[in-house]
Each structure stands twice: as structure tokens, then as C-alpha cells.
Design an enzyme around this catalytic site. Structure first.
Site, short mmCIF file in Angstrom:
data_model
loop_
_atom_site.label_atom_id
_atom_site.label_comp_id
_atom_site.label_asym_id
_atom_site.label_seq_id
_atom_site.Cartn_x
_atom_site.Cartn_y
_atom_site.Cartn_z
N GLY A 96 0.80 -1.21 0.00
CA GLY A 96 0.00 0.00 0.00
C GLY A 96 0.84 1.27 0.00
O GLY A 96 0.45 2.28 -0.55
N CYS A 97 2.01 1.23 0.67
CA CYS A 97 2.88 2.41 0.68
C CYS A 97 4.21 2.06 0.05
O CYS A 97 5.27 2.47 0.51
CB CYS A 97 3.08 2.91 2.11
SG CYS A 97 3.76 1.68 3.23
N GLY A 98 4.16 1.26 -0.99
CA GLY A 98 5.39 0.77 -1.60
C GLY A 98 5.72 -0.60 -1.03
O GLY A 98 4.94 -1.20 -0.30
#
Length: 261
Positions: A96-98
């Protein structure tokens, strides 16, 4: 000579290409590589990244493309492919954040079994090593821009030398060459012309290399990992004797290392 004249007469430049690697039809990675010895590279890459456990699990390789865009389509055993898909599912949950989170940390700092200790090589194997390596670096001679990974037998002879713009790629090419030749990486010494990074330690341990020597000094973390996994780690300086960092030197300062006996 002015700058424009220097540019016109510059040395041959190193080649670089993007190589897309897929396994059983599923894309896995795109690597920037020097486009030579690619069959060695994809085998070594597959082994050192633990995508296959042994060479026999790689059934077929088909190469395509040309110039700056290349493809390698690999067919691997069902067992290896099932594990590969499981790894991809674990990473997908943290994207989701990388690429982050526990799964990604486990990929960066994987748990690996320790090696069986290999005998330490005698210091004489490293005599004139830099000069001898330079003679085997056919691609680096005109460009000066490539890393090399070489394999020394127990007499100090350089049996294989592989080159690439990336040090990890050069090591993967060497690993593939050794396994293609049915030579155990434990029996000799692998020498890297580059800085000793953690990824080189991990690749060495994953593929059973017994002794890794580098022309640049290791970091504290690479020494820790080498000792933890019983990998012989040696630094070959420019103007002094080879220094042993793993296993723990018997005498002298542990932070400095000692001459290989």
C-alpha cells in the site's frame, strides 16, 4: 586537446540493457545488465535469489528482444513456481505504501542457514591478484566501467571471470557459469573487484560459496553476516597483505582483521 576533441576520442563505452525476467509466464524482475553471458546470469540470478533450489529446477530459457530491451522467459519446476507465487502473495499485502512492512524486511534481511566452514586459502593465492584480474577483464579493458567476479581454483588460477555494470549481476553470472560447468563454488575462492555489499554476502551464502574475497574493504554489517553464516571473508588491499575478517581472526584487532595465514 580541448573538451570536444576529448569526447570524440573517448574510450569505448560499456553496454547496458534492460532485461525483463519472467518465470512460467509471470514477470518477476527487470534488471539493468551488460548483455553478455545472459544464460549464466539468469541461472545465477535464479539460484542466488532462491527462486530455484538447484539448477535442475530450471527447465528452459528463451531469450528475446535486442538492443536496450531484452526478455528472458524461464520455465521452472512446479515446486519452485508454487513457492515463487507464495512469495509474491506475501509481498502484495504490504504494497500500500510501496514495498514495505515485515515481508519486505524479511526479503532484505532473509533468514539463511549457515554454511559448513570451508578451509581458508593460503595467502599465496592472492599474489598479483589485481594485475591478473585486469588481464581477464576483457570488457573492462576498453571501457573501464565494469565490475568483475572471478573464480580462483585451489592453485590460484583464474578459471572464470564474468563482468557486468552491476556487481551483483557479475556475481550472478559467475555463479551461473560455475553451476553450468558443474564446479562447486565451495572448492575455490570467489573474488569481487567491487565494494563488499550485504547482497554479495547473501548471494554467496545462498549458493554455497565458501570463500569470498573483495578488493574493497567490507562494512561492519557484512562482516557480521559473514561470521554468522560461516563464510570466509577476505579483503585484498592495494599495498598490503590480504586481511581476514571472517571467521574471527585468532589474533590482532577484530575491527582491523589480520593477514591470511
Amino acid at each position: 586537446m580541448d573538451l570536444n576533441s576529448q569526447v570524440r576520442h573517448q574510450a569505448t563505452l560499456a553496454e547496458e540493457a534492460a532485461l525483463a525476467i519472467s518465470y512460467n509466464g509471470i514477470s518477476q524482475a527487470v534488471m539493468m545488465v551488460t548483455p553478455n553471458d545472459l544464460e549464466d546470469f539468469v541461472l545465477g540470478f535464479s539460484l542466488s535469489n532462491r527462486l530455484i533450489a538447484r539448477p535442475e529446477e530450471l527447465y528452459d530459457i528463451e531469450f528475446g528482444g535486442q538492443g536496450e530491451a531484452r526478455q528472458a522467459e524461464l520455465t521452472i519446476a512446479n515446486r519452485a513456481f508454487a513457492e515463487l507465487k507464495q512469495q509474491r502473495r506475501q509481498l502484495a499485502g504490504t504494497s500500500g505504501c510501496g514495498v514495505c512492512g515485515v515481508a519486505a524486511l524479511e526479503q532484505a534481511l532473509p533468514a539463511m542457514p549457515s554454511l559448513s566452514p570451508a578451509p581458508l586459502p593460503p595467502a599465496r593465492l592472492f599474489a598479483r591478484l589485481r594485475q591478473r584480474l585486469a588481464e581477464h577483464q576483457q570488457l573492462a579493458q576498453p571501457s573501464g566501467a565494469l565490475h568483475a567476479a572471478a573464480y580462483l581454483d585451489n592453485q590460484g588460477e583464474i578459471l572464470f571471470c564474468r563482468e557486468d555494470i552491476g556487481r551483483h549481476n557479475a556475481l550472478d553470472k559467475l555463479i551461473g557459469a560455475l553451476y553450468h560447468a558443474a564446479i562447486s563454488p565451495r572448492d575455490g575462492v570467489v573474488v569481487m573487484t567491487s565494494r563488499c555489499s550485504l547482497e554479495l554476502i547473501q548471494k554467496a551464502v545462498s549458493t554455497g560459496i565458501g570463500t569470498l574475497a573483495t578488493l574493497s574493504a567490507p562494512t561492519a554489517l557484512t562482516v557480521q553476516w559473514a561470521r554468522r553464516h560461516q563464510l570466509n571473508l577476505i579483503h585484498v588491499p592495494h599495498h598490503s597483505e590480504p586481511r581476514l575478517y571472517s571467521p574471527v581472526p585468532v589474533r590482532g584487532s577484530v575491527s582491523v582483521g589480520q593477514t591470511v595465514e
